[in-house]
Design a protein around this motif. Sequence first.
Motif, PDB file in Angstrom:
ATOM      1  N   ASP A   1       0.828  -1.214   0.000  1.00 33.69           N
ATOM      2  CA  ASP A   1       0.000   0.000   0.000  1.00 33.69           C
ATOM      3  C   ASP A   1       0.857   1.257   0.000  1.00 33.69           C
ATOM      4  O   ASP A   1       0.409   2.328  -0.427  1.00 33.69           O
ATOM      5  CB  ASP A   1      -0.917   0.034   1.224  1.00 33.69           C
ATOM      6  N   ALA A   2       2.095   1.162   0.468  1.00 36.72           N
ATOM      7  CA  ALA A   2       2.975   2.330   0.534  1.00 36.72           C
ATOM      8  C   ALA A   2       3.386   2.824  -0.854  1.00 36.72           C
ATOM      9  O   ALA A   2       3.766   3.982  -1.002  1.00 36.72           O
ATOM     10  CB  ALA A   2       4.218   2.016   1.368  1.00 36.72           C
ATOM     11  N   TYR A   3       3.300   1.980  -1.873  1.00 37.50           N
ATOM     12  CA  TYR A   3       3.617   2.452  -3.231  1.00 37.50           C
ATOM     13  C   TYR A   3       2.745   3.655  -3.577  1.00 37.50           C
ATOM     14  O   TYR A   3       3.238   4.682  -4.024  1.00 37.50           O
ATOM     15  CB  TYR A   3       3.378   1.342  -4.270  1.00 37.50           C
ATOM     16  N   ALA A   4       1.439   3.539  -3.379  1.00 35.47           N
ATOM     17  CA  ALA A   4       0.517   4.631  -3.698  1.00 35.47           C
ATOM     18  C   ALA A   4       0.777   5.841  -2.808  1.00 35.47           C
ATOM     19  O   ALA A   4       0.796   6.980  -3.291  1.00 35.47           O
ATOM     20  CB  ALA A   4      -0.934   4.168  -3.560  1.00 35.47           C
ATOM     21  N   LEU A   5       0.998   5.608  -1.523  1.00 32.65           N
ATOM     22  CA  LEU A   5       1.259   6.698  -0.589  1.00 32.65           C
ATOM     23  C   LEU A   5       2.458   7.531  -1.039  1.00 32.65           C
ATOM     24  O   LEU A   5       2.453   8.758  -0.959  1.00 32.65           O
ATOM     25  CB  LEU A   5       1.508   6.142   0.814  1.00 32.65           C
ATOM     26  N   LEU A   6       3.496   6.859  -1.539  1.00 38.37           N
ATOM     27  CA  LEU A   6       4.734   7.526  -1.942  1.00 38.37           C
ATOM     28  C   LEU A   6       4.731   7.984  -3.399  1.00 38.37           C
ATOM     29  O   LEU A   6       5.685   8.621  -3.851  1.00 38.37           O
ATOM     30  CB  LEU A   6       5.926   6.588  -1.706  1.00 38.37           C
ATOM     31  N   GLY A   7       3.694   7.638  -4.138  1.00 38.24           N
ATOM     32  CA  GLY A   7       3.643   8.008  -5.549  1.00 38.24           C
ATOM     33  C   GLY A   7       4.567   7.166  -6.409  1.00 38.24           C
ATOM     34  O   GLY A   7       4.992   7.587  -7.477  1.00 38.24           O
ATOM     35  N   LEU A   8       4.867   5.961  -5.954  1.00 41.06           N
ATOM     36  CA  LEU A   8       5.754   5.058  -6.682  1.00 41.06           C
ATOM     37  C   LEU A   8       4.944   3.975  -7.385  1.00 41.06           C
ATOM     38  O   LEU A   8       3.803   3.718  -7.024  1.00 41.06           O
ATOM     39  CB  LEU A   8       6.751   4.395  -5.716  1.00 41.06           C
ATOM     40  N   GLU A   9       5.574   3.338  -8.357  1.00 41.44           N
ATOM     41  CA  GLU A   9       4.935   2.241  -9.060  1.00 41.44           C
ATOM     42  C   GLU A   9       5.602   0.937  -8.675  1.00 41.44           C
ATOM     43  O   GLU A   9       6.830   0.851  -8.635  1.00 41.44           O
ATOM     44  CB  GLU A   9       5.046   2.440 -10.566  1.00 41.44           C
ATOM     45  N   GLN A  10       4.787  -0.062  -8.419  1.00 45.64           N
ATOM     46  CA  GLN A  10       5.309  -1.378  -8.093  1.00 45.64           C
ATOM     47  C   GLN A  10       5.852  -2.016  -9.361  1.00 45.64           C
ATOM     48  O   GLN A  10       5.185  -2.043 -10.389  1.00 45.64           O
ATOM     49  CB  GLN A  10       4.209  -2.242  -7.483  1.00 45.64           C
ATOM     50  N   ALA A  11       7.089  -2.493  -9.294  1.00 42.41           N
ATOM     51  CA  ALA A  11       7.697  -3.149 -10.443  1.00 42.41           C
ATOM     52  C   ALA A  11       6.952  -4.436 -10.750  1.00 42.41           C
ATOM     53  O   ALA A  11       6.622  -5.206  -9.856  1.00 42.41           O
ATOM     54  CB  ALA A  11       9.166  -3.450 -10.159  1.00 42.41           C
ATOM     55  N   THR A  12       6.696  -4.652 -12.028  1.00 40.83           N
ATOM     56  CA  THR A  12       6.026  -5.876 -12.427  1.00 40.83           C
ATOM     57  C   THR A  12       6.896  -6.710 -13.363  1.00 40.83           C
ATOM     58  O   THR A  12       6.630  -7.874 -13.563  1.00 40.83           O
ATOM     59  CB  THR A  12       4.693  -5.566 -13.139  1.00 40.83           C
ATOM     60  N   ASP A  13       7.936  -6.107 -13.920  1.00 40.08           N
ATOM     61  CA  ASP A  13       8.753  -6.820 -14.887  1.00 40.08           C
ATOM     62  C   ASP A  13      10.239  -6.788 -14.554  1.00 40.08           C
ATOM     63  O   ASP A  13      11.076  -6.968 -15.421  1.00 40.08           O
ATOM     64  CB  ASP A  13       8.525  -6.264 -16.291  1.00 40.08           C
TER      65      ASP A  13
END
Length: 131
Positions: A57-69
């Motif tokens: 959930d912290a990805y959204a809080l920090l404005g980051l994108e979760q790596a998928t590849d």
Amino acid sequence: MSTKVALSYVNLFCTDIEAMFGFYQGLFDLEEIVESRSPMFRGARTGAASIGFSAHDAYALLGLEQATDALGDQALLTFEVPDRAAVDALTAKALLQGATQVKAPFETYYGWYQSVLRDPEGHAFRINRAG
């Protein structure tokens, strides 16, 4: 003009922050930073810098994108210990706590003694004695 900076935190994004915090706290006897505890974060003091365990959930809080590849390892944590015996003992303890061994304790060409492991979620880390 030069500004002196210091690394304050290294954070791992984790599926289960409680389990990952428990793994590292139990392995290295780390002190929790209770005042920073939240539903999506746990932190521990490790010396000069602290380690944090962030929920996805912290990805959204920090404005980051979760790596998928992402391919391969993206980071390596190093925990410095006082002597070679501690490398051996903590490596064995880590394996008992669910870590996976990548490389058994060995001496590097630059004179360090270390082991390389993965925590239960797959993050790479090493237990090291420099010099």
